[in-house]
Design a protein around this motif. Structure first.
Motif, mmCIF file in Angstrom:
data_model
loop_
_atom_site.group_PDB
_atom_site.id
_atom_site.type_symbol
_atom_site.label_atom_id
_atom_site.label_comp_id
_atom_site.label_asym_id
_atom_site.label_seq_id
_atom_site.Cartn_x
_atom_site.Cartn_y
_atom_site.Cartn_z
ATOM 1 N N ALA A 63 45.347 64.010 121.980
ATOM 2 C CA ALA A 63 45.979 62.728 122.310
ATOM 3 C C ALA A 63 46.869 62.990 123.518
ATOM 4 N N ALA A 64 46.427 62.544 124.671
ATOM 5 C CA ALA A 64 47.044 62.970 125.931
ATOM 6 C C ALA A 64 48.196 62.071 126.377
ATOM 7 N N ASP A 65 48.508 61.035 125.609
ATOM 8 C CA ASP A 65 49.552 60.100 126.035
ATOM 9 C C ASP A 65 50.817 60.827 126.477
ATOM 10 N N ASP A 78 53.079 61.123 112.311
ATOM 11 C CA ASP A 78 52.305 59.887 112.236
ATOM 12 C C ASP A 78 50.870 60.110 112.707
ATOM 13 N N ILE A 79 50.756 60.787 113.839
ATOM 14 C CA ILE A 79 49.438 61.011 114.437
ATOM 15 C C ILE A 79 48.639 62.019 113.611
ATOM 16 N N PRO A 176 45.351 57.766 119.016
ATOM 17 C CA PRO A 176 46.030 57.268 117.821
ATOM 18 C C PRO A 176 46.867 56.033 118.126
ATOM 19 N N THR A 177 47.255 55.325 117.081
ATOM 20 C CA THR A 177 48.182 54.208 117.230
ATOM 21 C C THR A 177 49.595 54.776 117.272
ATOM 22 N N ASP A 180 56.369 52.093 117.774
ATOM 23 C CA ASP A 180 57.610 52.037 118.558
ATOM 24 C C ASP A 180 58.770 52.707 117.821
ATOM 25 N N SER A 181 58.777 52.551 116.497
ATOM 26 C CA SER A 181 59.910 53.067 115.728
ATOM 27 C C SER A 181 60.037 54.592 115.824
ATOM 28 N N ASP A 182 58.946 55.253 116.211
ATOM 29 C CA ASP A 182 59.011 56.713 116.356
ATOM 30 C C ASP A 182 59.630 57.134 117.689
#
Lengths: 321, 256
Positions: A63-65, A78-79, A176-177, A180-182
């Motif tokens: 997950a490269a975000d 989460d992920i 992944p989704t 925001d809370s993270d």
């Protein structure tokens, strides 16, 4: 059904302790008749990810975000839970570290997965699933049965012998989704001594105690460490006295290390210090007091003045080159 | 905002979770066919990391007002350590009367009490020194749906915002986040506090509520304990021939 291994990155490259976790995960995959998949988050060097294949991984989910490049245990957990669900994984492997424990904990609560931290050996799988872990800060072990459907193992350094092959793993993009809370916390200053070797990753550690007599006397120890390519640590009194920074403090209430070689200079070996180093493969003690308790826990010992011995050792190491 | 800010500071509720563990110098042995810790001669203490968390909680209460509640999951033999926490400055205590079998079970008990009482800040040590998992804070945070951070070395509260420094691999970072939070603490967040005579006297009458556990799942169970293999004799090298050490490390131990 694959075994999922969460890896930590350092400047885009998979950390050495995480590569050990990959090798461990690949062995667990063999034991359970499946394959090993790596999960890597944030900006990464794709060739380093593919190289996890040499440690037994078949596939890498990346997950490269950019938002994931900064260490964030909330988002990582989460992920990880999303990856477990996508892969239908039953076993998750994470290397033991502050981040590893944090990710394992939150993922455990999300997945209702039994968690065993401080694992020191491969599991025994025969109907039941049992692993050995270190407890009482290395003073004992416990064999633990994990009863949940999904299992999370947080693995200590040197849990297995790592054999590197020439394989490469297929790197896939993973989307992944993100919640925001993270990402609510605002991160301020990061103080990181990036040039120094990290104590938890180091193969060799040279450590100093009160026998060094003052912060101004550290140079011979630093020279020796440099010659060996070693990281440097210290005992609790030394960090309490501010002779050395707190992140060098090794012991019960400091960092626990498990290098191949731990060299203690002028450290008497209080039980609280031993608790932080008892995972080391070999221990060398240099102390002018022949009665220092540390000698009982050592493999090699020199009774002598550290300021006399250290320069000789440094020269002997340089002569090897 | 000023008024609400003040109101929130005034009613700040802090929960400190403590462990009851063998002293750091305790010699560990097992009994009952290696299925139980041999408690004979073992001195029990509040976990050293929990002690740091407690000390900081008491300081924050002194600065900002509010209350400090101590929570322990365990049996009655922990009561002297709980009284000590009250003597150090906690206002009241809760003991959940259950064997803390594993991290998940223990965290579920803490989360249950925390959800009922709505604490602004839940502090504990970064890990217990008996099982060293370092996961209960993360589990509690996730069970409550609030953030968790560890290991925290510095903590300040301003209104509903916490500013904290935590250790990361080879350094530290500061971050700020909104309460409520769960934090795993370590030195130098505060200095350990020694109870004074007045504290010891008042602790006797402070409430220690014993509650029964809620039913919880046990996902892992210990089967057997063991001790490390004894270490072989230390090979001594004369200081005058110190360089021999380097040869042995290369040829015998093969570590350099």
């Amino acid at each position: 059904m694959s075994v999922l291994i969460f890896v930590e990155l350092d400047n885009g490259a998979v950390k050495k302790t995480s590569l050990e976790a990959v090798a461990y995960g690949a062995e667990v995959a063999k034991l359970t008749g499946t394959t090993a998949t790596v999960l890597a988050l944030g900006k990464a060097d794709v060739s380093s990810l593919a190289q996890t294949g040499a440690f037994g991984a078949t596939k890498v989910l990346h997950a490269a975000d950019e938002k994931l490049t900064h260490e964030n245990s909330l988002a990582y957990a989460d992920i990880l839970a999303q990856a477990v669900q996508q892969e239908n994984s039953k076993v998750v492997i994470i290397s033991k570290s502050g981040l590893g424990d944090a990710v394992a904990a939150r993922a455990s609560a999300k997945l209702k997965a039994g968690i065993v931290s401080g694992v020191t050996e491969l599991p025994v799988v025969n109907g039941s699933f049992t692993v050995k872990r270190s407890i009482y800060t290395g003073k004992a072990f416990s064999n633990v049965e994990v009863k949940s459907d999904i299992k999370i193992l947080v693995v200590k350094k040197n849990a297995i012998e790592v054999v590197e092959s020439s394989g490469t793993a297929a790197v896939e993009n993973f989307g992944p989704t993100l919640r925001d809370s993270d990402f609510q916390a605002s991160v301020g200053a990061v103080e990181k001594a990036s040039s120094e070797l990290s104590l938890t990753e180091a193969d060799i550690i040279v450590s100093g105690g009160r026998g060094m007599k003052g912060p101004e006397n550290w140079q011979p120890l630093l020279d020796f460490a440099k010659a060996l390519g070693a990281a440097t640590g210290c005992s609790k009194p030394v960090s309490d006295l501010d002779w050395r920074p707190h992140h060098e403090h090794i012991g019960q209430t400091g960092i626990k290390v498990a290098p191949n070689l731990y060299i203690a200079c002028g450290i008497s070996g209080a039980i609280q210090h031993l608790a932080g180093v008892n995972g080391s493969k070999y221990i060398v003690v240099i102390n002018k007091d022949p009665e220092a308790p540390f000698f009982k826990a050592a493999d090699y010992g020199i009774v002598g003045d550290v300021f006399d011995v250290l320069p000789k050792l440094t020269k002997a190491v340089e002569d090897l080159k | 905002m000023g008024f609400i800010h003040r109101l929130l500071t005034l009613i700040m509720k802090i929960l400190v979770c403590i462990t009851n563990v063998p002293d750091t110098t305790a010699k560990i042995t097992f009994t009952d066919n290696d299925t139980k810790l041999n408690k004979a001669g073992v001195q029990y203490i509040i976990g050293p990391y929990d002690d740091y968390a407690l000390a900081r909680a008491v300081e924050l209460k002194e600065q900002l007002g509010g209350s400090v509640t101590v929570l322990h999951v365990g049996e009655a033999d922990a009561d002297p350590q709980i009284r000590k926490a009250l003597a150090i400055g906690a206002d009241d205590a809760i003991r959940i009367n259950a064997d803390p079998v594993d991290s998940y079970f223990t965290a579920a008990q803490i989360a249950h009490v925390a959800a009922e009482n709505k604490y602004d800040l839940i502090l504990m040590g970064r890990e217990s020194i008996d099982f060293n998992s370092g996961v209960v804070h993360g589990l509690v945070g996730e069970m409550l749906g609030i953030p968790s951070y560890s290991p925290v070395m510095k903590l300040d509260i301003d209104g509903t915002t916490a500013t904290l420094a935590r250790e990361i691999d080879g350094g530290k970072e500061t971050l700020s986040a909104s309460l409520p939070l769960v934090l795993g603490c370590q030195e130098p967040i505060s200095e350990w506090k020694i109870p004074n005579m007045r504290g010891i006297m008042t602790a006797r009458t402070k409430p220690l509520n014993v509650v029964e556990p809620v039913s919880g799942e046990v996902l892992t169970s210990p089967e057997k304990y063991s001790l490390p293999a004894p270490k072989g004799a230390c090979k001594m090298i004369p200081a005058a021939e110190a360089e021999t050490l380097i040869k042995l490390l290369r040829t015998e131990a093969k570590v350099i």
